[in-house]
Design an enzyme around this catalytic site. Structure first.
Site, PDB file in Angstrom:
ATOM      1  N   CYS A  50      -8.291   7.672  -9.808  1.00 13.81           N
ATOM      2  CA  CYS A  50      -8.051   6.248 -10.074  1.00 13.81           C
ATOM      3  C   CYS A  50      -7.465   5.561  -8.837  1.00 13.81           C
ATOM      4  O   CYS A  50      -6.329   5.848  -8.457  1.00 13.81           O
ATOM      5  CB  CYS A  50      -7.081   6.127 -11.247  1.00 13.81           C
ATOM      6  SG  CYS A  50      -6.357   4.507 -11.472  1.00 13.81           S
ATOM      7  N   CYS A  53      -4.026   3.955  -9.367  1.00  8.33           N
ATOM      8  CA  CYS A  53      -2.933   4.935  -9.436  1.00  8.33           C
ATOM      9  C   CYS A  53      -2.482   5.329  -8.031  1.00  8.33           C
ATOM     10  O   CYS A  53      -1.280   5.448  -7.762  1.00  8.33           O
ATOM     11  CB  CYS A  53      -3.362   6.185 -10.195  1.00  8.33           C
ATOM     12  SG  CYS A  53      -3.713   5.918 -11.939  1.00  8.33           S
TER      13      CYS A  53
END
Length: 138
Positions: A50, A53
């Site tokens: 991600c 993230c």
């Protein structure tokens, strides 16, 4: 100030959550309680699948280190690989305590419930993270 970081997967999250957030000892230990829901790390890498993230994580850790005078516990909960996370029936999507819609999600936990939360669109913003860390009682 010390930050205890604990990693959890779907399989062992319940036991970690109970010990760190829900037990009577945890409720009275005076620590700032934080949940950070993240994508799984890519094999052989320190990065997750991600991109959000990967941007938010270092900001959150930096701001945690700046938290003065309070001990904290950070439960990093890894949501799984992309197919697992994208399932609408993902346990943390349907659990009303968390009701996740995206990763990363940072939650400050107080009094048995989410007291403050930052979703994927805000978790990388220093001022928002600082506000979440300063939220609630001191």
């Amino acid at each position: 100030m010390t930050v205890e970081k604990v990693d959890a997967t779907l399989a062992d999250f319940g036991a970690h959550f109970e010990r760190l957030f829900a037990s009577p000892d945890a409720a009275s230990d005076g620590k700032v309680k934080l949940l950070l829901f993240l994508a799984d790390r890519e094999p052989g890498s320190s990065l997750t699948w991600c991109p959000d993230c990967n941007v938010a994580e270092p900001v959150i850790y930096e701001r945690l280190e700046a938290l003065r005078g309070r001990d904290a516990v950070l439960l990093r909960a890894y949501v799984g690989d992309k197919p697992t996370w994208r399932d609408p029936a993902h346990p943390w999507r349907v659990d009303p305590r968390f009701a996740l819609t995206g990763v990363p999600t940072l939650i400050r936990w107080e009094g048995g419930a989410a007291a403050a939360r930052l979703g994927d669109e805000e978790a990388h913003l220093k001022d928002k993270v600082d506000a979440l860390l300063g939220a609630g009682s001191n």
